[in-house]
Design a protein around this motif. Structure first.
Motif, PDB file in Angstrom:
ATOM      1  N   THR A 276     -43.337 -58.476  19.790  1.00  0.00           N
ATOM      2  CA  THR A 276     -44.527 -58.150  19.022  1.00  0.00           C
ATOM      3  C   THR A 276     -44.221 -57.004  18.076  1.00  0.00           C
ATOM      4  N   GLU A 277     -44.893 -56.980  16.928  1.00  0.00           N
ATOM      5  CA  GLU A 277     -44.714 -55.892  15.974  1.00  0.00           C
ATOM      6  C   GLU A 277     -45.318 -54.590  16.475  1.00  0.00           C
ATOM      7  N   ASN A 278     -46.070 -54.654  17.558  1.00  0.00           N
ATOM      8  CA  ASN A 278     -46.699 -53.449  18.095  1.00  0.00           C
ATOM      9  C   ASN A 278     -45.767 -52.633  18.992  1.00  0.00           C
ATOM     10  N   ALA A 279     -44.543 -53.104  19.113  1.00  0.00           N
ATOM     11  CA  ALA A 279     -43.503 -52.363  19.847  1.00  0.00           C
ATOM     12  C   ALA A 279     -42.219 -52.472  19.047  1.00  0.00           C
ATOM     13  N   PRO A 280     -41.244 -51.582  19.290  1.00  0.00           N
ATOM     14  CA  PRO A 280     -40.006 -51.617  18.498  1.00  0.00           C
ATOM     15  C   PRO A 280     -39.297 -52.962  18.601  1.00  0.00           C
TER      16      PRO A 280
ATOM     17  N   VAL B 281     -35.694 -39.941  27.457  1.00  0.00           N
ATOM     18  CA  VAL B 281     -36.347 -40.776  28.455  1.00  0.00           C
ATOM     19  C   VAL B 281     -36.392 -42.217  27.951  1.00  0.00           C
ATOM     20  N   ALA B 282     -36.332 -43.155  28.878  1.00  0.00           N
ATOM     21  CA  ALA B 282     -36.519 -44.570  28.579  1.00  0.00           C
ATOM     22  C   ALA B 282     -37.143 -45.206  29.814  1.00  0.00           C
ATOM     23  N   VAL B 283     -37.929 -46.242  29.592  1.00  0.00           N
ATOM     24  CA  VAL B 283     -38.647 -46.882  30.692  1.00  0.00           C
ATOM     25  C   VAL B 283     -38.521 -48.392  30.567  1.00  0.00           C
ATOM     26  N   GLU B 284     -38.370 -49.041  31.706  1.00  0.00           N
ATOM     27  CA  GLU B 284     -38.188 -50.491  31.754  1.00  0.00           C
ATOM     28  C   GLU B 284     -39.169 -51.082  32.750  1.00  0.00           C
TER      29      GLU B 284
ATOM     30  N   TYR C 154     -41.544 -64.676  36.208  1.00  0.00           N
ATOM     31  CA  TYR C 154     -41.320 -63.276  35.854  1.00  0.00           C
ATOM     32  C   TYR C 154     -41.094 -63.106  34.359  1.00  0.00           C
ATOM     33  N   ASN C 155     -41.598 -61.986  33.828  1.00  0.00           N
ATOM     34  CA  ASN C 155     -41.279 -61.518  32.491  1.00  0.00           C
ATOM     35  C   ASN C 155     -40.331 -60.326  32.622  1.00  0.00           C
ATOM     36  N   ASN C 156     -39.153 -60.430  32.022  1.00  0.00           N
ATOM     37  CA  ASN C 156     -38.149 -59.370  32.066  1.00  0.00           C
ATOM     38  C   ASN C 156     -38.205 -58.596  30.756  1.00  0.00           C
ATOM     39  N   LEU C 157     -38.655 -57.346  30.804  1.00  0.00           N
ATOM     40  CA  LEU C 157     -38.813 -56.549  29.586  1.00  0.00           C
ATOM     41  C   LEU C 157     -37.558 -55.738  29.282  1.00  0.00           C
ATOM     42  N   SER C 158     -37.260 -55.601  28.006  1.00  0.00           N
ATOM     43  CA  SER C 158     -36.183 -54.712  27.582  1.00  0.00           C
ATOM     44  C   SER C 158     -36.580 -53.261  27.825  1.00  0.00           C
ATOM     45  N   MET C 159     -35.585 -52.433  28.090  1.00  0.00           N
ATOM     46  CA  MET C 159     -35.803 -51.003  28.225  1.00  0.00           C
ATOM     47  C   MET C 159     -36.434 -50.462  26.947  1.00  0.00           C
ATOM     48  N   GLN C 160     -37.476 -49.673  27.107  1.00  0.00           N
ATOM     49  CA  GLN C 160     -38.182 -49.126  25.956  1.00  0.00           C
ATOM     50  C   GLN C 160     -37.839 -47.652  25.741  1.00  0.00           C
ATOM     51  N   LEU C 161     -37.337 -47.364  24.552  1.00  0.00           N
ATOM     52  CA  LEU C 161     -37.105 -45.995  24.115  1.00  0.00           C
ATOM     53  C   LEU C 161     -38.387 -45.444  23.499  1.00  0.00           C
ATOM     54  N   PRO C 162     -38.489 -44.125  23.327  1.00  0.00           N
ATOM     55  CA  PRO C 162     -39.703 -43.534  22.743  1.00  0.00           C
ATOM     56  C   PRO C 162     -39.716 -43.651  21.217  1.00  0.00           C
ATOM     57  N   LEU C 163     -39.710 -44.903  20.755  1.00  0.00           N
ATOM     58  CA  LEU C 163     -39.659 -45.176  19.323  1.00  0.00           C
ATOM     59  C   LEU C 163     -41.025 -45.555  18.788  1.00  0.00           C
ATOM     60  N   ASP C 164     -41.355 -45.023  17.632  1.00  0.00           N
ATOM     61  CA  ASP C 164     -42.553 -45.437  16.910  1.00  0.00           C
ATOM     62  C   ASP C 164     -42.282 -46.827  16.342  1.00  0.00           C
ATOM     63  N   PRO C 165     -43.061 -47.840  16.715  1.00  0.00           N
ATOM     64  CA  PRO C 165     -42.759 -49.193  16.237  1.00  0.00           C
ATOM     65  C   PRO C 165     -42.893 -49.359  14.731  1.00  0.00           C
TER      66      PRO C 165
ATOM     67  N   ARG D 285     -43.154 -35.149  27.192  1.00  0.00           N
ATOM     68  CA  ARG D 285     -44.439 -35.795  27.452  1.00  0.00           C
ATOM     69  C   ARG D 285     -44.763 -36.819  26.366  1.00  0.00           C
ATOM     70  N   GLU D 286     -44.644 -36.411  25.124  1.00  0.00           N
ATOM     71  CA  GLU D 286     -44.957 -37.322  24.020  1.00  0.00           C
ATOM     72  C   GLU D 286     -44.008 -38.525  24.007  1.00  0.00           C
ATOM     73  N   GLN D 287     -42.765 -38.269  24.364  1.00  0.00           N
ATOM     74  CA  GLN D 287     -41.797 -39.365  24.343  1.00  0.00           C
ATOM     75  C   GLN D 287     -42.025 -40.324  25.510  1.00  0.00           C
ATOM     76  N   ALA D 288     -42.363 -39.793  26.672  1.00  0.00           N
ATOM     77  CA  ALA D 288     -42.694 -40.667  27.796  1.00  0.00           C
ATOM     78  C   ALA D 288     -43.934 -41.487  27.485  1.00  0.00           C
ATOM     79  N   GLU D 289     -44.932 -40.865  26.881  1.00  0.00           N
ATOM     80  CA  GLU D 289     -46.149 -41.593  26.504  1.00  0.00           C
ATOM     81  C   GLU D 289     -45.820 -42.752  25.569  1.00  0.00           C
ATOM     82  N   GLN D 290     -44.891 -42.523  24.637  1.00  0.00           N
ATOM     83  CA  GLN D 290     -44.540 -43.594  23.697  1.00  0.00           C
ATOM     84  C   GLN D 290     -43.821 -44.733  24.410  1.00  0.00           C
ATOM     85  N   CYS D 291     -42.970 -44.413  25.361  1.00  0.00           N
ATOM     86  CA  CYS D 291     -42.304 -45.478  26.130  1.00  0.00           C
ATOM     87  C   CYS D 291     -43.336 -46.374  26.806  1.00  0.00           C
ATOM     88  N   PHE D 292     -44.309 -45.754  27.463  1.00  0.00           N
ATOM     89  CA  PHE D 292     -45.314 -46.543  28.170  1.00  0.00           C
ATOM     90  C   PHE D 292     -46.263 -47.259  27.205  1.00  0.00           C
TER      91      PHE D 292
END
Length: 422
Positions: A12-16, A121-124, A30-41, A52-59
């Motif tokens: 989706t264009e709403n994520a990087p 930080v990165a979250v998967e 199952y849906n297997n998601l790619s690891m998300q970095l704190p990137l502005d899409p 904090r801001e970067q973790a929020e962006q990952c989620f």
């Protein structure tokens, strides 16, 4: 079992967005998601601010992906958090709580040497897929997610010990914590490894699942030189039963050196486990006695403590592949490009030995001794995954077994499934 499950890759264009991988790849339930970095899409750049801001962006990126496929955050089965400084986990946890105010998924937290783009930080996420991916076929759209905790293993208000969905139990990574005291057990790496595995076994006992139903283990160690001691203990737990010993069954496995672990533990162990009876509602013929199919081929390196590929239900779990020549057992000559190619050749040999193709890949995990080598690895990666279909994780680790520069593991779809016991 149906033979026409499809690998469904979506973004989706709403994520990087990246041409190298898909944001989420669904197969079966199952849906297997790619690891998300704190990137502005919208910019593709790291967001401004601190942890904090970067973790929020990952989620936020994970939520955007989940919602783009008509799912919810409560459908998340497992979360993996990577930080480059273990001290940042407390702040990440504050953000995490806001995302999961009631239900908490299984979880793994590790500090790694580096992340792409120097992110802190990165979250998967792994997400359930109730409707499945068989085209034009009625499937159980209301499968139940089972959450279980037991006092016989360490409890945490931020994670469930095991979350089952369809035919898999996903366990939270286990630290070497004594469940009675809540403290790290005394002793060194051997004692800590044993406690991690005891905790895994206690969780499985609480849901009446045998230890030999484990299909994949990931071992996180702070010092790769401790691996020999870890393996000494590990070999006393696997195989666990007479049946497993008779066929020398051991799960698929990945070993990763990390920069640090919660409570500064020396080791942490994560397990993915079969769930033969499934989560209801499922048809009777799809629920009982599914077989774990373990396979090794001479065309890839063998390890007595890891099976190259372990299939259960609709997934093949492939052990991490080092850049070893299967004929000599030695590292291939050359730099990171040659090593990455050998890792992927080994994976290709394994998956083709069980009648599948690289196009069946749903998730690829890349571990680099030097994150600066990522561009060179990507050049090789493109030649194996030209359509950018698999979801992906990339982390930096300061050391790998054999002194390798790169290590790669993968998860593949298993369209035909594994049959019930006759």
């Amino acid at each position: 079992m149906s033979g026409d499950n499809v690998v469904l890759a979506r973004s989706t264009e709403n994520a990087p967005v990246s041409p190298l991988y898909s944001q989420t790849v669904a197969f079966s339930h199952y849906n297997n998601l790619s690891m998300q970095l704190p990137l502005d899409p919208s910019t593709g750049a790291l967001v401004a601010g601190g942890i904090r801001e970067q973790a929020e962006q990952c989620f936020e990126n994970i939520q955007a992906i989940v919602e783009s496929i008509d799912h919810r955050m409560t459908d998340v089965v497992r979360i993996t958090v990577f930080v480059t400084d273990i001290k940042d986990v407390d702040v990440v946890d504050d953000v995490y709580r806001a995302c999961f105010p009631t239900y908490v998924p299984a979880r793994t937290v590790v500090a790694v040497a580096a992340l792409p783009m120097n992110a802190p930080v990165a979250v998967e996420a792994l997400v359930s897929n109730g409707e499945g991916t068989i085209p034009n076929a009625p499937q159980a759209g209301d499968l139940v997610k089972y959450v279980n905790n037991t006092d016989a293993a360490p409890l945490c208000d931020l994670s469930s010990q095991t979350v089952a969905f369809s035919h898999y139990n996903n366990l939270s990574a286990q630290l070497p914590i004594d469940p009675q005291s809540g403290q790290i057990v005394p002793g060194g790496i051997k004692e800590q490894t044993a406690q991690c595995l005891k905790n895994v076994k206690a969780i499985l006992n609480s849901i009446d699942v045998p230890f030999d139903d484990i299909v994949k283990v990931t071992v996180f160690v702070r010092d790769i030189s401790d691996l020999e001691a870890v393996d000494e203990v590990y070999s006393t737990f696997f195989p666990d039963s007479g049946i497993a010993r008779a066929v020398a069954y051991v799960p698929a496995r990945t070993v990763v050196e990390v920069a640090d672990l919660p409570l500064h533990a020396l080791v942490q162990i994560e397990a993915v486990v079969s769930h033969g009876d499934g989560t209801p509602p499922q048809a009777v013929e799809d629920r009982h006695g599914l077989i774990i199919e373990a396979n090794n081929t001479d065309n890839a390196p063998k390890n007595p403590l890891a099976t190259q590929s372990v299939a259960f239900s609709h997934y093949n779990n492939v052990s991490a592949q080092l850049p070893l020549d299967p004929k000599t057992g030695e590292l291939v000559e050359g730099g990171v490009g040659e090593q990455a190619e050998q890792c992927l050749r080994n994976i290709k040999a394994i998956i083709e030995s069980v009648g599948h193709r690289m196009e069946d890949a749903v998730k690829v995990n890349i571990f680099l001794a030097n994150i600066g080598d990522l561009d060179a690895v990507n050049d090789v990666y493109r030649t194996f995954f030209q359509n950018g279909t698999p979801a992906r994780r990339v982390v930096g680790t300061s050391a790998l077994p054999y002194g390798a520069l790169v290590q790669i593991d993968a998860i593949f779809g298993n369209a035909e499934g594994t049959p019930p016991v006759a």
